[in-house]
Design a protein around this motif. Structure first.
Motif, short mmCIF file in Angstrom:
data_model
loop_
_atom_site.label_atom_id
_atom_site.label_comp_id
_atom_site.label_asym_id
_atom_site.label_seq_id
_atom_site.Cartn_x
_atom_site.Cartn_y
_atom_site.Cartn_z
N GLY A 264 4.66 -12.11 1.00
CA GLY A 264 4.19 -12.68 -0.25
C GLY A 264 2.76 -12.29 -0.54
O GLY A 264 2.10 -11.61 0.26
N THR A 265 2.26 -12.70 -1.67
CA THR A 265 0.95 -12.27 -2.16
C THR A 265 -0.09 -13.38 -2.10
O THR A 265 -1.10 -13.32 -2.80
CB THR A 265 1.07 -11.78 -3.62
N MET A 266 0.14 -14.40 -1.29
CA MET A 266 -0.82 -15.50 -1.20
C MET A 266 -2.01 -15.07 -0.33
O MET A 266 -2.09 -15.39 0.86
CB MET A 266 -0.15 -16.75 -0.64
N VAL A 267 -2.91 -14.30 -0.94
CA VAL A 267 -4.09 -13.83 -0.22
C VAL A 267 -5.32 -14.20 -1.05
O VAL A 267 -5.23 -14.52 -2.23
CB VAL A 267 -4.04 -12.31 0.02
N ALA A 268 -6.48 -14.15 -0.42
CA ALA A 268 -7.72 -14.50 -1.11
C ALA A 268 -7.96 -13.54 -2.27
O ALA A 268 -7.52 -12.38 -2.26
CB ALA A 268 -8.88 -14.45 -0.12
N GLU A 269 -8.69 -14.02 -3.28
CA GLU A 269 -8.90 -13.24 -4.50
C GLU A 269 -9.65 -11.94 -4.25
O GLU A 269 -9.50 -10.98 -5.00
CB GLU A 269 -9.66 -14.09 -5.53
N ASP A 270 -10.48 -11.90 -3.21
CA ASP A 270 -11.26 -10.70 -2.95
C ASP A 270 -10.52 -9.69 -2.10
O ASP A 270 -11.09 -8.70 -1.65
CB ASP A 270 -12.60 -11.05 -2.30
N MET A 271 -9.22 -9.91 -1.88
CA MET A 271 -8.40 -9.00 -1.10
C MET A 271 -7.55 -8.11 -2.01
O MET A 271 -7.16 -8.53 -3.10
CB MET A 271 -7.48 -9.77 -0.16
N VAL A 272 -7.26 -6.93 -1.54
CA VAL A 272 -6.32 -6.03 -2.21
C VAL A 272 -4.97 -6.19 -1.53
O VAL A 272 -4.89 -6.13 -0.30
CB VAL A 272 -6.80 -4.57 -2.11
N TYR B 287 3.72 -7.54 2.30
CA TYR B 287 2.52 -6.97 1.69
C TYR B 287 1.47 -6.69 2.76
O TYR B 287 1.28 -7.48 3.69
CB TYR B 287 1.92 -7.93 0.66
N LEU B 288 0.78 -5.56 2.60
CA LEU B 288 -0.46 -5.31 3.32
C LEU B 288 -1.60 -5.87 2.49
O LEU B 288 -1.57 -5.81 1.26
CB LEU B 288 -0.70 -3.81 3.51
N TYR B 289 -2.61 -6.39 3.15
CA TYR B 289 -3.79 -6.83 2.40
C TYR B 289 -5.05 -6.53 3.21
O TYR B 289 -5.03 -6.50 4.44
CB TYR B 289 -3.71 -8.29 2.00
N TYR B 290 -6.14 -6.28 2.48
CA TYR B 290 -7.38 -5.88 3.13
C TYR B 290 -8.53 -6.06 2.14
O TYR B 290 -8.32 -6.09 0.92
CB TYR B 290 -7.30 -4.41 3.58
N PRO B 291 -9.77 -6.19 2.63
CA PRO B 291 -10.91 -6.28 1.72
C PRO B 291 -11.10 -4.95 0.98
O PRO B 291 -10.86 -3.88 1.54
CB PRO B 291 -12.10 -6.56 2.65
N GLN B 292 -11.54 -5.03 -0.26
CA GLN B 292 -11.72 -3.82 -1.06
C GLN B 292 -12.62 -2.81 -0.35
O GLN B 292 -12.34 -1.61 -0.34
CB GLN B 292 -12.34 -4.19 -2.41
N ARG B 293 -13.69 -3.29 0.27
CA ARG B 293 -14.64 -2.40 0.93
C ARG B 293 -14.00 -1.64 2.10
O ARG B 293 -14.44 -0.55 2.45
CB ARG B 293 -15.84 -3.19 1.45
N ALA B 294 -12.95 -2.24 2.71
CA ALA B 294 -12.35 -1.62 3.91
C ALA B 294 -11.69 -0.29 3.59
O ALA B 294 -11.57 0.57 4.46
CB ALA B 294 -11.34 -2.58 4.53
N SER B 295 -11.26 -0.11 2.34
CA SER B 295 -10.56 1.12 1.98
C SER B 295 -11.48 2.34 2.03
O SER B 295 -11.01 3.47 1.94
CB SER B 295 -9.93 0.99 0.59
N ARG B 296 -12.79 2.12 2.18
CA ARG B 296 -13.71 3.25 2.29
C ARG B 296 -13.64 3.93 3.66
O ARG B 296 -14.06 5.07 3.81
CB ARG B 296 -15.16 2.78 2.04
N THR B 297 -13.13 3.22 4.67
CA THR B 297 -13.10 3.81 6.01
C THR B 297 -11.88 4.70 6.18
O THR B 297 -10.78 4.36 5.73
CB THR B 297 -13.09 2.70 7.08
#
Length: 310
Positions: free
Chosen positions: A148-156, A273-283
């Motif tokens: 499901g998509t129940m993740v914090a708003e700042d997550m992708v 769903y995978l989820y991660y902080p937006q900034r993490a996608s830079r690595t």
């Protein structure tokens, strides 16, 4: 900025993550006394205790939880910045930490992890199985997996699978011995294998469809478990009835070792769903894992979307 706190902050975060001074010392390759000294130094500078200690356990105080939640994000940002600066743009290396609920491993995550490691020899992957709703940033993970998509708003959040269905299954031997339920109320007289997601949490209610609407049913049985594969083994042995995701029992349903009970009660839930902080996608390591996940799961998602559109 207090340099004493900054120097000793990794020790505080490691103890919070491991919930143990001994385990934190192994992770940091420091002596237990050095870790204890570092934590004590931070507590003295703050003038507040961060941990409640007993001879058998270590847990964060309320102040400690707030402090760790705030500083873990900043520390993770610094670590990512250092890793990005050191790494070549296309070089995937280091440690990738995943927080995964146990059932998700057999729903496709294991395939993605194996393929990621096969393609990137300099990468190590840690898979931490956790059925609770973990704060992946505070706990030091790069990527989380959730149904499901129940993740914090700042997550992708990225969809990995089509919707999944929760259904009731039992072994033919159990039904032959105890009878087949013909309605939801009949479940109260059957041995229902139940789940507890967290050690201090409630027993999980079964959400079922009845008379056109969803109902939450509290059932009882001789087993309470927190691991889906063990529940599957119990039901295969004819112990009782379980409430399971269809993807976890599809092989057994196909070969007849399990049969569905009350199919009209099936409930559809969002997929994986995978989820991660937006900034993490830079690595590079996170980008690589996401790209491989999309590649592996894309055919199934396309088939589902095409069938849904017809």
């Amino acid at each position: 900025m207090d340099r004493d706190i900054l120097i000793h902050l990794p020790a505080v975060l490691a103890v919070a993550r491991c919930q143990s001074f001994a385990a934190a010392s192994k992770e940091l390759k420091m002596s237990p006394s050095a870790v204890s000294h570092a934590v004590r130094a931070v507590e003295e500078r703050l003038g507040l205790p961060l941990f409640a200690r007993t001879t058998r356990s270590v847990s964060l105080t309320e102040t400690g939880r707030s402090f760790v939640a705030a500083t873990a994000t900043a520390t993770s940002d610094i670590a990512d910045a250092i890793e990005s600066a050191r790494a070549d743009q296309n070089r995937v290396a280091g440690l990738l930490r995943l927080n995964v609920p146990m059932p998700a491993l057999s729903m496709g995550i294991d395939r993605i992890v194996r393929e990621t490691v096969r393609r990137h020899a300099d990468l190590r992957v840690e898979v931490f199985c956790d059925n609770s709703l973990s704060d992946i940033v505070a706990d030091g993970f790069d990527i989380g997996v959730r149904i499901g998509t129940m993740v914090a708003e700042d997550m992708v959040a990225i969809r990995m699978t089509p919707p999944i269905r929760s259904l009731l299954v039992a072994a033919p031997s159990y039904l032959e011995k105890y009878g087949t339920p013909t309605c939801v109320a009949d479940l109260q007289s059957h041995n229902c294998i139940t789940y507890r997601k967290r050690k201090d949490g409630p027993i999980y209610d079964w959400t079922l469809m009845e008379d056109g609407g969803a109902v939450d049913l509290r059932v009882r049985g001789t087993f309470i478990v927190n691991e889906a594969s063990y529940a599957r083994q119990l039901v295969l042995d004819g112990v009782g009835i379980i409430y399971a995701y269809d993807r976890l029992v599809e092989d057994e349903l196909a070969d007849g070792s399990l049969v569905e009970v009350l199919p009209e009660t099936r409930v559809e839930k969002p997929g994986l769903y995978l989820y991660y902080p937006q900034r993490a996608s830079r690595t590079p390591k996170v980008r690589a894992f996401i790209d491989i996940a999309r590649e592996i799961m894309a055919p199934e998602l396309r088939r589902y979307d095409q069938e849904a559109a017809e």
